[in-house]
Design an enzyme around this catalytic site. Sequence first.
Site, mmCIF file in Angstrom:
data_model
loop_
_atom_site.group_PDB
_atom_site.id
_atom_site.type_symbol
_atom_site.label_atom_id
_atom_site.label_comp_id
_atom_site.label_asym_id
_atom_site.label_seq_id
_atom_site.Cartn_x
_atom_site.Cartn_y
_atom_site.Cartn_z
ATOM 1 N N GLU A 1 -5.525 -12.243 7.967
ATOM 2 C CA GLU A 1 -4.959 -12.311 6.576
ATOM 3 C C GLU A 1 -3.977 -13.377 6.225
ATOM 4 O O GLU A 1 -2.946 -12.928 5.665
ATOM 5 C CB GLU A 1 -4.761 -11.026 5.956
ATOM 6 C CG GLU A 1 -6.101 -9.946 6.382
ATOM 7 C CD GLU A 1 -5.748 -8.618 5.736
ATOM 8 O OE1 GLU A 1 -4.658 -8.116 5.610
ATOM 9 O OE2 GLU A 1 -6.864 -8.036 5.319
ATOM 10 N N ASP B 1 -12.075 -1.446 8.078
ATOM 11 C CA ASP B 1 -10.386 -1.275 7.239
ATOM 12 C C ASP B 1 -10.347 0.009 6.661
ATOM 13 O O ASP B 1 -10.235 -0.075 5.437
ATOM 14 C CB ASP B 1 -10.235 -2.504 6.496
ATOM 15 C CG ASP B 1 -8.692 -2.653 5.991
ATOM 16 O OD1 ASP B 1 -8.002 -2.100 6.785
ATOM 17 O OD2 ASP B 1 -8.545 -3.605 5.122
ATOM 18 N N ARG C 1 0.736 -1.339 0.033
ATOM 19 C CA ARG C 1 -0.097 0.049 0.039
ATOM 20 C C ARG C 1 0.796 1.199 -0.039
ATOM 21 O O ARG C 1 0.658 2.069 0.808
ATOM 22 C CB ARG C 1 -0.857 0.154 1.226
ATOM 23 C CG ARG C 1 -1.641 -1.262 1.284
ATOM 24 C CD ARG C 1 -2.549 -1.710 0.284
ATOM 25 N NE ARG C 1 -3.134 -2.821 0.371
ATOM 26 C CZ ARG C 1 -3.441 -3.762 -0.533
ATOM 27 N NH1 ARG C 1 -3.569 -3.121 -1.763
ATOM 28 N NH2 ARG C 1 -3.993 -5.003 -0.608
ATOM 29 N N ARG D 1 -1.611 -5.998 17.491
ATOM 30 C CA ARG D 1 -2.782 -5.419 16.318
ATOM 31 C C ARG D 1 -4.225 -6.371 16.869
ATOM 32 O O ARG D 1 -4.185 -7.459 16.661
ATOM 33 C CB ARG D 1 -2.558 -5.486 14.839
ATOM 34 C CG ARG D 1 -1.419 -4.621 14.614
ATOM 35 C CD ARG D 1 -0.874 -4.643 13.175
ATOM 36 N NE ARG D 1 -1.847 -3.639 12.286
ATOM 37 C CZ ARG D 1 -2.400 -3.830 11.308
ATOM 38 N NH1 ARG D 1 -2.269 -5.292 10.668
ATOM 39 N NH2 ARG D 1 -2.811 -3.034 10.483
ATOM 40 N N LYS E 1 -7.483 -0.389 14.721
ATOM 41 C CA LYS E 1 -8.049 0.561 13.717
ATOM 42 C C LYS E 1 -9.097 1.390 14.065
ATOM 43 O O LYS E 1 -9.889 1.190 14.758
ATOM 44 C CB LYS E 1 -8.288 -0.407 12.587
ATOM 45 C CG LYS E 1 -7.082 -0.988 11.869
ATOM 46 C CD LYS E 1 -7.370 -1.657 10.315
ATOM 47 C CE LYS E 1 -5.917 -2.181 9.771
ATOM 48 N NZ LYS E 1 -6.179 -2.840 8.505
ATOM 49 N N ASN F 1 2.883 -7.683 7.529
ATOM 50 C CA ASN F 1 3.134 -8.799 6.810
ATOM 51 C C ASN F 1 4.526 -9.270 6.692
ATOM 52 O O ASN F 1 5.054 -8.612 5.799
ATOM 53 C CB ASN F 1 2.364 -8.728 5.272
ATOM 54 C CG ASN F 1 0.789 -8.616 5.685
ATOM 55 O OD1 ASN F 1 0.138 -8.970 6.935
ATOM 56 N ND2 ASN F 1 0.247 -7.897 4.912
ATOM 57 N N ARG G 1 -17.739 -9.101 9.667
ATOM 58 C CA ARG G 1 -16.419 -8.712 9.911
ATOM 59 C C ARG G 1 -16.341 -7.591 10.738
ATOM 60 O O ARG G 1 -15.403 -7.699 11.474
ATOM 61 C CB ARG G 1 -15.902 -8.457 8.523
ATOM 62 C CG ARG G 1 -14.451 -7.891 8.678
ATOM 63 C CD ARG G 1 -14.005 -7.904 7.352
ATOM 64 N NE ARG G 1 -12.531 -6.874 7.234
ATOM 65 C CZ ARG G 1 -11.883 -6.712 6.348
ATOM 66 N NH1 ARG G 1 -12.172 -7.039 5.150
ATOM 67 N NH2 ARG G 1 -10.695 -5.870 6.207
ATOM 68 N N GLU H 1 -4.885 3.183 15.595
ATOM 69 C CA GLU H 1 -4.290 3.040 14.355
ATOM 70 C C GLU H 1 -5.007 3.709 13.168
ATOM 71 O O GLU H 1 -6.123 3.344 12.969
ATOM 72 C CB GLU H 1 -4.106 1.364 13.802
ATOM 73 C CG GLU H 1 -3.278 1.164 12.668
ATOM 74 C CD GLU H 1 -2.958 -0.212 12.410
ATOM 75 O OE1 GLU H 1 -2.579 -0.921 13.234
ATOM 76 O OE2 GLU H 1 -2.943 -0.302 11.222
ATOM 77 N N GLU I 1 -4.579 4.413 1.065
ATOM 78 C CA GLU I 1 -5.127 3.071 0.587
ATOM 79 C C GLU I 1 -6.617 3.208 -0.089
ATOM 80 O O GLU I 1 -6.719 3.047 -1.201
ATOM 81 C CB GLU I 1 -5.137 2.038 1.515
ATOM 82 C CG GLU I 1 -5.507 0.410 0.829
ATOM 83 C CD GLU I 1 -5.217 -0.646 1.672
ATOM 84 O OE1 GLU I 1 -4.961 -0.577 2.856
ATOM 85 O OE2 GLU I 1 -5.871 -1.709 1.522
#
Length: 666
Positions: free
Chosen positions: A273, A352, A148, A306, A347, A189, A323, A374, A380
């Site tokens: 994820e 998201d 991103r 997180r 977040k 990631n 979700r 966050e 993004e």
Amino acid sequence: MKMDYSPLWMKYGKAEIALPSEICYNSDDKTTLTAVRELSRALSEICGVTASAKRVPGMTETDGFYLINRGESGNYYDKNMQSYRIDADGNRITVSSDGACGVLNGVFELIRRIRLGDDIGSLGMEKTPDNPLRMLNHWDNSDGSIERGYSGNSFFFENGRIIVNERTRDYARLIASVGINAVVINNVNVDSTAVRLITDSRFGSLRELTEIFSAYGIRLFLSADYAAPVSLGELDGADPLDERVIKWWEAKTDEIYQNLPEFGGFLIKADSEGRPGPFTYGRNQADGANLLARALRPHGGILIWRCFVYNCHQDWRDRKTDRARACYDYFNELDGEFDSNVILQIKNGPIDFQVTEPVAPLFGAMPLSNEMLEVQIAQEYTGQQKDLCYLIPWFKQVLSFRMHRNEDCDTVADYIGGNAYGNKLCGIAAVTNTGNDYNWTGHDLAAANLYGFGRLAFDTSLSAEEIALEWIGLTYGSDERIINVLSEMLMSSWETYRKYTAPLGVGWMVAPSDHYGPDVDGFEYSRWGTYHYADRNGIGVDRTASGTGYVTQYSRPVREYYENPKTCPDELVLFFHHLPYTYVLHSGETLIQHIYNTHFEGVKEVERFLELWKSIMRYVDSDVFERVRERLEMQLKNAVEWRDIINTYFYRKSGIADEYGRRIYE
Ligand code: GCV
């Protein structure tokens, strides 16, 4: 000679201002010395004076700048150690603090005041940061790409190698100048090469980095792979309750701190994820976090865990699973189980980083845990630094939102700043928008988000407009024409972006491939849990108690407010409700007409941005002018595409024509 990268807001122009040329300081720790160097550089570049600096035990009778570090002992993240006072009495200007980081923060504030033309001789101010941790999260990969990332490649990594150079130093300086005190340099990631960041092959370069950062009062953190013992081929599992795993992490953190004594700690994305995590071993999120926190604890390290944990293999046919519920469902019941050096990073919204989302219900819901907000300044879902979108007005809304979980001290800012429950380890992090482009942020005006995030994280009482004006003044000077144009563009840009993209909080109408540009049904039949449920009668997600039940995660007053479409604010009404196209909003428009109106307006507003920008062509540097003009042209194309696709889509679904007969493609 043109540099390889822009100084952004730190280009000090000459000013007609007389200031003392003596700098006296009382401590020679490296961060105070950085403050001395920064002040003398500013005096030379702004006033053309060569400052003399000398160490003195305390204040003397002579005129000059006094940088006083009272040398109190305290935890690095203690707000007092980072707060400062500036007092001026004519030509005796004092910056004082309990700790060196506070002195540096004060010096950067002083320089800012000098540059913005304040009367320095009569300054008197005191500031304590609102957030103990003010952090940037890089999603940089070891090959140099950035997840991103919209502004070039990483300036930390290239082909598996860590880069340490002049730009690294200037980056530390840049972010310290706005009060950032922690940075994670690699992607959550964690790629297969980045797993090795915690092995001795990388400690040499990392040590250089920690030294550069800590001279600027910044702690360096790493994203670690939860399953590192397995990925590094040393164990066959990562069960957090397995003694061998516990010992492995203890030995690993000992090794890290022997090599990197100023290391901050880890940031972890687990069970999300495709990332490994404690769920694999039938353990919960607290088991996973505490494993690492306990290994870090003897060294004073922090574990940031997180809360972005959800099932990304959802069935779109199932309208009950939501979700948005996941974060609260997984974490809330674990309050009290996390160790004291764990911070839960949440977040801003429950899904998201969409352009509009309600505030995540977990804020303030875990009084026994440390919470951190966050946000994402990497755009993004907000235009990818092609479209202009100044995000600070939105972050202001998030921070000032009342959760109704506590009598006083009840805003998100209170929970993450430690005012509500007295937490000492908490704060705010942004997924950053930087890369190795000349201008750091792809779009020159996106630098306002980097600047603004730091300033807001330090002082949440600043308004979005004050921050914008500071940034414009420091970057483009005091020409009223530039100030007026840029402040109008910045301040309206988030609303404009919301107008031409997904309507009323429904989110997710972007291209699944790269998340840029419209694709109304792109995510509709996917596994990601990101649906809008538009049909011939209406649109939106029923998240009331009789729908997915998400709304019940809020305290009663908030729940009641959202649960009733009559009190739910228009901009979130489709996040919480499935409504007919003929539903009448608070604005008096029907839902369908609102969609048409905002999409036509959005394009008009981008056209106006272009006109405004062109009107100051003669007053800004031609390179900057061209780069921004190009981006605005891209934005206009994007907005037109969104307008036409969204309007056509909903016209086809609803069969209802635009009241004003404007052009909608059939
Ligand atoms: C780093 C979103 C992004 C992912 C990102 C993830 C996260 O899903 O699209 O690229 O992964 O958020 O926040 O972990």
